[in-house]
Design a protein around this motif. Sequence first.
Motif, PDB file in Angstrom:
ATOM      1  N   LYS A 133      41.049  13.375 -19.250  1.00 42.47           N
ATOM      2  CA  LYS A 133      39.601  12.386 -20.053  1.00 42.47           C
ATOM      3  C   LYS A 133      40.701  11.866 -20.531  1.00 42.47           C
ATOM      4  CE  LYS A 133      36.498  16.363 -18.995  1.00 42.47           C
ATOM      5  NZ  LYS A 133      35.519  16.694 -19.305  1.00 42.47           N
ATOM      6  N   VAL A 134      41.723  11.403 -21.325  1.00 47.89           N
ATOM      7  CA  VAL A 134      41.919  10.217 -21.958  1.00 47.89           C
ATOM      8  C   VAL A 134      43.405  10.800 -22.063  1.00 47.89           C
ATOM      9  CG1 VAL A 134      42.917   9.942 -24.635  1.00 47.89           C
ATOM     10  CG2 VAL A 134      40.324  11.043 -24.432  1.00 47.89           C
ATOM     11  N   ILE A 135      43.292   8.795 -22.047  1.00 45.41           N
ATOM     12  CA  ILE A 135      45.145   8.354 -20.893  1.00 45.41           C
ATOM     13  C   ILE A 135      45.630   7.806 -22.713  1.00 45.41           C
ATOM     14  CG2 ILE A 135      46.874   7.506 -19.675  1.00 45.41           C
ATOM     15  CD1 ILE A 135      44.985   8.150 -17.569  1.00 45.41           C
ATOM     16  N   ILE A 136      47.160   8.144 -23.223  1.00 44.01           N
ATOM     17  CA  ILE A 136      47.189   6.954 -24.119  1.00 44.01           C
ATOM     18  C   ILE A 136      48.777   6.676 -23.599  1.00 44.01           C
ATOM     19  CG2 ILE A 136      47.972   7.596 -26.458  1.00 44.01           C
ATOM     20  CD1 ILE A 136      46.471  10.083 -26.748  1.00 44.01           C
ATOM     21  N   LEU A 137      48.829   5.261 -24.012  1.00 39.07           N
ATOM     22  CA  LEU A 137      50.305   4.698 -24.357  1.00 39.07           C
ATOM     23  C   LEU A 137      51.111   4.207 -25.590  1.00 39.07           C
ATOM     24  CD1 LEU A 137      52.391   3.194 -22.428  1.00 39.07           C
ATOM     25  CD2 LEU A 137      50.541   0.906 -22.420  1.00 39.07           C
ATOM     26  N   GLU A 138      52.313   4.556 -25.742  1.00 36.55           N
ATOM     27  CA  GLU A 138      52.517   4.927 -27.037  1.00 36.55           C
ATOM     28  C   GLU A 138      53.388   4.179 -27.210  1.00 36.55           C
ATOM     29  OE1 GLU A 138      55.015   6.490 -28.203  1.00 36.55           O
ATOM     30  OE2 GLU A 138      55.542   8.083 -27.294  1.00 36.55           O
ATOM     31  N   GLY A 139      54.108   2.690 -27.783  1.00 37.42           N
ATOM     32  CA  GLY A 139      55.199   2.333 -27.481  1.00 37.42           C
ATOM     33  C   GLY A 139      55.177   1.491 -28.995  1.00 37.42           C
TER      34      GLY A 139
END
Length: 202
Positions: free
Chosen positions: A101-107
């Motif tokens: 339900k939540v997609i997180i892109l971290e960088g």
Amino acid sequence: MLFIGICGASGSGKSTLSEELLKAIGSSSTVINQDAYYFDYPDKSFEERAKLNFDEPGIFDHDLILQDVSLLLEGKPIQKKVYDFTTHRRGHSEEMIKPGKVIILEGIHAFYDQRLCDQMFLKLFINVEPDICLLRRINRDIKERERSIDSITLQYLSTVKPMYDKYIRNYIHQADVIVTRGGKNARIVDILAGYLRDAIDD
């Protein structure tokens, strides 16, 4: 389905904030680590790969990140990407990442590609003092990436700090929310998680 971006300097706590948000949200969530999307250079020697600038935006395969994010947003699974920092090569994984339900892109360059930013429901920038980030980076690189103090120092002075000054610190202007004190800021995690839970239920 909500797509969240988390950006900040190396060692600022992006991965930690991602993990804390996952636990606090309580719904099925997916994290994509931009570090897994470095371009591969199989024809270069280890010494040549070690000299690459791993902190400039062009070292990442933004097209592949966009492709994977798009598939997840369409409700389709993707093959997990992995990267071996001890050899500076892409690895292989049979693991599949399912959409949540939540997609997180971290960088460090999560906000570099405007195509990705345009799809983000929320953009978070972690603002931590550079000296704190450096200490965290030293601790991580020695324990997890088998680096020496000399190699960490050389990389920091030659690429990490210059790329932070040129690119990364300026991403703060694209953020919807600025997070201080790193990824374990419990109060901001609770506030963000509550906001995201409400958005999921709408």
